[in-house]
Design a protein around this motif. Structure first.
Motif, PDB file in Angstrom:
ATOM      1  N   MET A  82       0.834  -1.201   0.000  1.00  0.00           N
ATOM      2  CA  MET A  82       0.000   0.000   0.000  1.00  0.00           C
ATOM      3  C   MET A  82       0.871   1.254   0.000  1.00  0.00           C
ATOM      4  SD  MET A  82      -3.082   1.159   2.608  1.00  0.00           S
ATOM      5  CE  MET A  82      -2.060   1.082   4.055  1.00  0.00           C
ATOM      6  N   ILE A  83       1.921   1.268   0.798  1.00  0.00           N
ATOM      7  CA  ILE A  83       2.828   2.423   0.854  1.00  0.00           C
ATOM      8  C   ILE A  83       3.436   2.681  -0.528  1.00  0.00           C
ATOM      9  CG2 ILE A  83       5.081   3.180   1.734  1.00  0.00           C
ATOM     10  CD1 ILE A  83       4.247   1.835   4.422  1.00  0.00           C
ATOM     11  N   LEU A  84       3.905   1.629  -1.168  1.00  0.00           N
ATOM     12  CA  LEU A  84       4.495   1.786  -2.497  1.00  0.00           C
ATOM     13  C   LEU A  84       3.467   2.289  -3.514  1.00  0.00           C
ATOM     14  CD1 LEU A  84       6.816  -1.360  -2.689  1.00  0.00           C
ATOM     15  CD2 LEU A  84       7.482   1.027  -2.310  1.00  0.00           C
ATOM     16  N   ARG A  85       2.248   1.756  -3.451  1.00  0.00           N
ATOM     17  CA  ARG A  85       1.190   2.206  -4.377  1.00  0.00           C
ATOM     18  C   ARG A  85       0.858   3.693  -4.140  1.00  0.00           C
ATOM     19  NH1 ARG A  85       0.438  -1.521  -8.083  1.00  0.00           N
ATOM     20  NH2 ARG A  85      -0.149  -3.586  -7.424  1.00  0.00           N
ATOM     21  N   ILE A  86       0.808   4.096  -2.886  1.00  0.00           N
ATOM     22  CA  ILE A  86       0.519   5.498  -2.577  1.00  0.00           C
ATOM     23  C   ILE A  86       1.631   6.399  -3.096  1.00  0.00           C
ATOM     24  CG2 ILE A  86       0.315   7.172  -0.684  1.00  0.00           C
ATOM     25  CD1 ILE A  86      -1.153   4.880   0.876  1.00  0.00           C
ATOM     26  N   LEU A  87       2.876   6.016  -2.856  1.00  0.00           N
ATOM     27  CA  LEU A  87       3.999   6.820  -3.339  1.00  0.00           C
ATOM     28  C   LEU A  87       4.039   6.860  -4.861  1.00  0.00           C
ATOM     29  CD1 LEU A  87       6.823   5.836  -0.833  1.00  0.00           C
ATOM     30  CD2 LEU A  87       5.534   7.980  -0.926  1.00  0.00           C
ATOM     31  N   GLN A  88       3.659   5.770  -5.489  1.00  0.00           N
ATOM     32  CA  GLN A  88       3.591   5.746  -6.952  1.00  0.00           C
ATOM     33  C   GLN A  88       2.566   6.766  -7.453  1.00  0.00           C
ATOM     34  OE1 GLN A  88       1.771   2.233  -8.693  1.00  0.00           O
ATOM     35  NE2 GLN A  88       3.219   2.291 -10.400  1.00  0.00           N
ATOM     36  N   GLY A  89       1.424   6.815  -6.781  1.00  0.00           N
ATOM     37  CA  GLY A  89       0.366   7.734  -7.203  1.00  0.00           C
ATOM     38  C   GLY A  89       0.632   9.185  -6.845  1.00  0.00           C
ATOM     39  N   GLU A  90       1.218   9.416  -5.682  1.00  0.00           N
ATOM     40  CA  GLU A  90       1.433  10.778  -5.200  1.00  0.00           C
ATOM     41  C   GLU A  90       2.722  11.402  -5.724  1.00  0.00           C
ATOM     42  OE1 GLU A  90      -0.677  12.651  -3.234  1.00  0.00           O
ATOM     43  OE2 GLU A  90      -2.091  11.007  -3.561  1.00  0.00           O
ATOM     44  N   GLY A  91       3.662  10.594  -6.127  1.00  0.00           N
ATOM     45  CA  GLY A  91       4.950  11.117  -6.573  1.00  0.00           C
ATOM     46  C   GLY A  91       5.936  11.197  -5.423  1.00  0.00           C
ATOM     47  N   LYS A  92       5.638  12.036  -4.454  1.00  0.00           N
ATOM     48  CA  LYS A  92       6.474  12.116  -3.256  1.00  0.00           C
ATOM     49  C   LYS A  92       5.621  12.612  -2.098  1.00  0.00           C
ATOM     50  CE  LYS A  92       8.279  16.752  -4.183  1.00  0.00           C
ATOM     51  NZ  LYS A  92       9.492  17.544  -4.364  1.00  0.00           N
ATOM     52  N   ALA A 130       3.185  -6.726  -9.251  1.00  0.00           N
ATOM     53  CA  ALA A 130       2.619  -7.045  -7.936  1.00  0.00           C
ATOM     54  C   ALA A 130       1.135  -7.387  -8.038  1.00  0.00           C
ATOM     55  CB  ALA A 130       2.813  -5.865  -6.991  1.00  0.00           C
ATOM     56  N   PRO A 131       0.685  -8.261  -7.173  1.00  0.00           N
ATOM     57  CA  PRO A 131      -0.750  -8.561  -7.121  1.00  0.00           C
ATOM     58  C   PRO A 131      -1.521  -7.366  -6.574  1.00  0.00           C
ATOM     59  CG  PRO A 131       0.430  -9.700  -5.364  1.00  0.00           C
ATOM     60  CD  PRO A 131       1.457  -9.011  -6.195  1.00  0.00           C
ATOM     61  N   PRO A 132      -2.825  -7.361  -6.756  1.00  0.00           N
ATOM     62  CA  PRO A 132      -3.627  -6.237  -6.244  1.00  0.00           C
ATOM     63  C   PRO A 132      -3.614  -6.211  -4.711  1.00  0.00           C
ATOM     64  CG  PRO A 132      -5.047  -7.954  -7.131  1.00  0.00           C
ATOM     65  CD  PRO A 132      -3.634  -8.362  -7.423  1.00  0.00           C
ATOM     66  N   LEU A 133      -3.886  -5.026  -4.167  1.00  0.00           N
ATOM     67  CA  LEU A 133      -3.932  -4.868  -2.709  1.00  0.00           C
ATOM     68  C   LEU A 133      -5.040  -5.712  -2.085  1.00  0.00           C
ATOM     69  CD1 LEU A 133      -3.382  -1.040  -2.254  1.00  0.00           C
ATOM     70  CD2 LEU A 133      -1.975  -2.861  -1.326  1.00  0.00           C
ATOM     71  N   LEU A 134      -6.137  -5.836  -2.786  1.00  0.00           N
ATOM     72  CA  LEU A 134      -7.269  -6.620  -2.293  1.00  0.00           C
ATOM     73  C   LEU A 134      -7.324  -7.955  -3.029  1.00  0.00           C
ATOM     74  CD1 LEU A 134      -9.907  -3.745  -2.214  1.00  0.00           C
ATOM     75  CD2 LEU A 134      -8.797  -4.819  -0.242  1.00  0.00           C
ATOM     76  N   PRO A 135      -7.881  -8.979  -2.395  1.00  0.00           N
ATOM     77  CA  PRO A 135      -7.984 -10.282  -3.065  1.00  0.00           C
ATOM     78  C   PRO A 135      -8.742 -10.155  -4.391  1.00  0.00           C
ATOM     79  CG  PRO A 135      -8.570 -10.476  -0.737  1.00  0.00           C
ATOM     80  CD  PRO A 135      -8.423  -9.010  -1.034  1.00  0.00           C
ATOM     81  N   PRO A 136      -8.265 -10.826  -5.429  1.00  0.00           N
ATOM     82  CA  PRO A 136      -8.908 -10.733  -6.750  1.00  0.00           C
ATOM     83  C   PRO A 136     -10.394 -11.100  -6.726  1.00  0.00           C
ATOM     84  CG  PRO A 136      -6.802 -11.861  -6.929  1.00  0.00           C
ATOM     85  CD  PRO A 136      -7.061 -11.646  -5.464  1.00  0.00           C
ATOM     86  N   GLU A 137     -10.757 -12.093  -5.911  1.00  0.00           N
ATOM     87  CA  GLU A 137     -12.170 -12.506  -5.836  1.00  0.00           C
ATOM     88  C   GLU A 137     -13.022 -11.345  -5.329  1.00  0.00           C
ATOM     89  OE1 GLU A 137      -9.878 -14.076  -3.464  1.00  0.00           O
ATOM     90  OE2 GLU A 137      -9.094 -15.224  -5.140  1.00  0.00           O
ATOM     91  N   PHE A 138     -12.504 -10.656  -4.311  1.00  0.00           N
ATOM     92  CA  PHE A 138     -13.232  -9.511  -3.763  1.00  0.00           C
ATOM     93  C   PHE A 138     -13.354  -8.418  -4.822  1.00  0.00           C
ATOM     94  CE2 PHE A 138     -13.283  -5.292  -1.909  1.00  0.00           C
ATOM     95  CZ  PHE A 138     -14.373  -5.373  -1.064  1.00  0.00           C
ATOM     96  N   CYS A 139     -12.239  -8.127  -5.507  1.00  0.00           N
ATOM     97  CA  CYS A 139     -12.238  -7.069  -6.530  1.00  0.00           C
ATOM     98  C   CYS A 139     -13.277  -7.359  -7.606  1.00  0.00           C
ATOM     99  CB  CYS A 139     -10.853  -6.927  -7.151  1.00  0.00           C
ATOM    100  SG  CYS A 139      -9.625  -6.253  -6.025  1.00  0.00           S
TER     101      CYS A 139
END
Length: 154
Positions: A49-59, A116-125
């Motif tokens: 989640m931290i990596l995904r947030i940093l990817q989206g926010e830039g810094k 990377a796999p999704p943050l949430l389980p694929p079945e849930f998504c």
């Protein structure tokens, strides 16, 4: 039922078992998915989640990220150290204010997220995506509100 007083305790008790069962089910499913994520690159859901947030926010600064992910600064610091040791994120001093430090995802972190796999389980998504938009918003709002109710009292 008119004229009968219902105590707050009785009101809560009527929902207690159902709420606890639902929360436990969510916890169990999250733990199973966390084990799947650990097999992929040894990441925890929070690290991903931290990596995904940093990817989206830039810094971001660590204090802003701490609030965003609902972690104490001390807990976040340990997670950031491990991600930095693995070369998945970088810390960069602010050019104007040397006391400020920015967190950025590294090229290695970006590459890892591509596979990377999704943050949430694929079945849930899949099931969640099939719901009407109004219901997705409603469920998200209800879970956020439940999390607020569980949080520390200020």
């Amino acid at each position: 039922m008119f004229g009968k007083k219902v105590s707050v305790e009785t009101n809560i008790s009527a929902f207690e078992l159902g709420l606890l069962r639902a929360m436990r089910r969510l916890q169990q499913d999250a733990e199973v998915h966390a084990k799947r994520l650990a097999r992929y690159g040894g990441l925890t859901p929070v690290q991903l989640m931290i990596l995904r947030i940093l990817q989206g926010e830039g810094k971001m600064t660590a204090s802003a990220l701490s609030r965003f992910v609902s972690l104490t600064p001390a807990t976040l610091s340990g997670l950031l150290d491990r991600l930095e040791e693995r070369g998945l994120l970088q810390r960069q001093r602010d050019d104007l204010d040397r006391r400020r430090q920015w967190l950025l995802i590294s090229d290695n972190g970006r590459q890892l997220l591509e596979q990377a796999p999704p943050l949430l389980p694929p079945e849930f998504c899949a099931r969640f995506s099939a719901l009407p938009e109004w219901e997705r918003h409603g469920l998200t709002a209800a879970l956020l509100r439940a999390a607020e109710l569980c949080g520390e009292m200020e």
